[in-house]
Every structure is written in C-alpha cells, then in structure tokens.
Design an enzyme around this catalytic site. Structure first.
Site, PDB file in Angstrom:
ATOM      1  N   ASN A  38      34.968  45.889  42.056  1.00 12.78           N
ATOM      2  CA  ASN A  38      36.274  45.719  42.167  1.00 12.78           C
ATOM      3  C   ASN A  38      36.651  46.539  43.203  1.00 12.78           C
ATOM      4  OD1 ASN A  38      35.405  47.712  40.353  1.00 12.78           O
ATOM      5  ND2 ASN A  38      37.632  47.816  39.375  1.00 12.78           N
ATOM      6  N   GLU A  40      40.376  47.842  44.402  1.00 13.77           N
ATOM      7  CA  GLU A  40      41.954  47.930  44.206  1.00 13.77           C
ATOM      8  C   GLU A  40      42.583  48.106  45.293  1.00 13.77           C
ATOM      9  OE1 GLU A  40      41.985  50.742  40.897  1.00 13.77           O
ATOM     10  OE2 GLU A  40      41.080  49.125  39.435  1.00 13.77           O
ATOM     11  N   CYS A  49      38.764  41.632  41.614  1.00 14.18           N
ATOM     12  CA  CYS A  49      37.884  42.018  40.720  1.00 14.18           C
ATOM     13  C   CYS A  49      36.405  41.953  41.143  1.00 14.18           C
ATOM     14  CB  CYS A  49      37.809  40.842  39.438  1.00 14.18           C
ATOM     15  SG  CYS A  49      39.466  41.314  38.589  1.00 14.18           S
ATOM     16  N   GLU A  51      33.639  40.303  39.825  1.00 14.39           N
ATOM     17  CA  GLU A  51      33.331  38.939  40.015  1.00 14.39           C
ATOM     18  C   GLU A  51      33.866  38.127  41.151  1.00 14.39           C
ATOM     19  OE1 GLU A  51      34.886  40.361  37.569  1.00 14.39           O
ATOM     20  OE2 GLU A  51      34.418  39.891  35.467  1.00 14.39           O
ATOM     21  N   CYS A  82      38.319  38.583  33.352  1.00 14.16           N
ATOM     22  CA  CYS A  82      39.882  38.222  33.204  1.00 14.16           C
ATOM     23  C   CYS A  82      40.046  36.732  33.476  1.00 14.16           C
ATOM     24  CB  CYS A  82      40.886  38.914  34.373  1.00 14.16           C
ATOM     25  SG  CYS A  82      40.686  38.275  36.053  1.00 14.16           S
ATOM     26  N   CYS A  85      39.354  35.230  36.744  1.00 15.30           N
ATOM     27  CA  CYS A  85      37.832  35.117  36.970  1.00 15.30           C
ATOM     28  C   CYS A  85      37.247  34.087  36.312  1.00 15.30           C
ATOM     29  CB  CYS A  85      37.294  36.443  36.855  1.00 15.30           C
ATOM     30  SG  CYS A  85      37.658  37.773  38.198  1.00 15.30           S
TER      31      CYS A  85
HETATM   32  N1  THU Z   1      38.191  44.208  36.684  1.00 15.64           N
HETATM   33  C1  THU Z   1      37.009  43.467  36.847  1.00 15.64           C
HETATM   34  O1  THU Z   1      36.738  43.759  38.257  1.00 15.64           O
HETATM   35  N2  THU Z   1      36.471  42.767  36.274  1.00 15.64           N
HETATM   36  C2  THU Z   1      36.530  42.457  35.195  1.00 15.64           C
HETATM   37  O2  THU Z   1      36.083  41.271  34.441  1.00 15.64           O
HETATM   38  C3  THU Z   1      37.812  42.908  34.311  1.00 15.64           C
HETATM   39  C4  THU Z   1      38.582  43.839  35.260  1.00 15.64           C
HETATM   40  C5  THU Z   1      38.972  45.156  37.366  1.00 15.64           C
HETATM   41  C6  THU Z   1      40.114  44.917  37.779  1.00 15.64           C
HETATM   42  C7  THU Z   1      40.771  46.211  38.232  1.00 15.64           C
HETATM   43  O3  THU Z   1      40.256  46.759  39.275  1.00 15.64           O
HETATM   44  C8  THU Z   1      40.065  47.061  36.834  1.00 15.64           C
HETATM   45  O4  THU Z   1      38.983  46.391  36.465  1.00 15.64           O
HETATM   46  C9  THU Z   1      41.074  47.338  35.787  1.00 15.64           C
HETATM   47  O5  THU Z   1      41.727  45.889  35.421  1.00 15.64           O
END
Ligand code: THU
Length: 129
Positions: A38, A40, A49, A51, A82, A85
């Site tokens: 991920n 941000e 994310c 994925e 999520c 994704c």
């Molecule tokens: N996140 C992912 O990268 N993948 C997931 O399957 C769940 C959430 C990340 C997004 C964000 O940077 C952090 O987790 C919190 O939501």
C-alpha cells in the site's frame, strides 16, 4: 513463496497515516511473480492498496492474469481485500482463483475470487444478446 514475497514487500509500504502496512504477491498465469504494497497519500483517497499495486506491476510487466494471490498484514485476523480491490482482482482472475490472507503472526485463510465477490459485475452485464 508468495507468502514470503508478500511479507518482504509489506515492509516497503508507505503507510504513515494508517500505520497499517500491507503486502501482496501474486503469481501470474504466465508464471511470474509480481508484488505490491500500500502507498498512502496525505490526500487520503489518493492512497492505493497493496493488491492494486501488485496488479499494476503484473500489467506493467506484460503479464495478463492472476493465477494465485497472497496478502499479508499485521492484524488480529487475516484482513480481507477492500471492496474496490475485490473488483480489481475479479478483472484479472478467474472465479476459482485462490486468494490467501495472512497475519504476520501466522494465521491464514483462503478464499476463492467468487467467495470474495459474489454477483460480480462483468463485461457480460453490458451486452444485450
Ligand atoms: N489496505 C490494503 O492495502 N489492502 C487491503 O486489503 C486492506 C487495506 C491498506 C489501505 C490503507 O493504506 C491501509 O491498508 C488502511 O486501510
């Protein structure tokens, strides 16, 4: 091997806002490994994310389909992808492809793509025959 790759790439996540690092690793149907974490952003909705990162890496490398996907995070239970994704995964994976979710303390659970997104919207829904 996918679990190890996801574990390693997770450490590179840019997650200063949530402090929740996620790693993803997939094997393409072409047989290659692609990874993502991920990333941000201070403008929170711009974050991506793990994925999505692995899928982007697969497409950028010239591969086309997901054969298997693993995701790992430091959470009490294996964190499911999520909603966005799930749709992204469904674009590039057949319904029976396995998605395995891990915690950093060793729990794992495996779903199929169709378990994760029943009733998925597909291109077929845009075609009247
Ligand atoms: N996140 C992912 O990268 N993948 C997931 O399957 C769940 C959430 C990340 C997004 C964000 O940077 C952090 O987790 C919190 O939501």
């Amino acid at each position: 091997m996918l679990k190890e790759a996801a574990t390693k790439v997770r450490l590179n996540a840019h997650a200063p806002y949530s402090r929740f690092k996620v790693g993803a690793a997939l094997r393409s149907t072409e047989g290659r490994l692609h990874i993502g974490c991920n990333v941000e952003n201070v403008a929170y909705p711009e974050g991506t994310c793990a994925e999505a990162g692995a899928i982007a890496a697969m497409i950028a490398a010239g591969d086309t389909r997901i054969a298997e996907l693993h995701v790992i995070a430091d959470s009490p239970d294996p964190v499911p992808p999520c909603g966005g994704c799930r749709q992204k995964i469904a674009e590039f994976a057949d319904p029976n492809v396995k998605v395995t979710l891990h915690t950093t303390d060793g729990q794992s659970v495996t779903f199929t793509v169709k378990d994760l997104l029943p009733g998925v919207f597909t291109a077929a829904h845009m075609t009247r025959t």
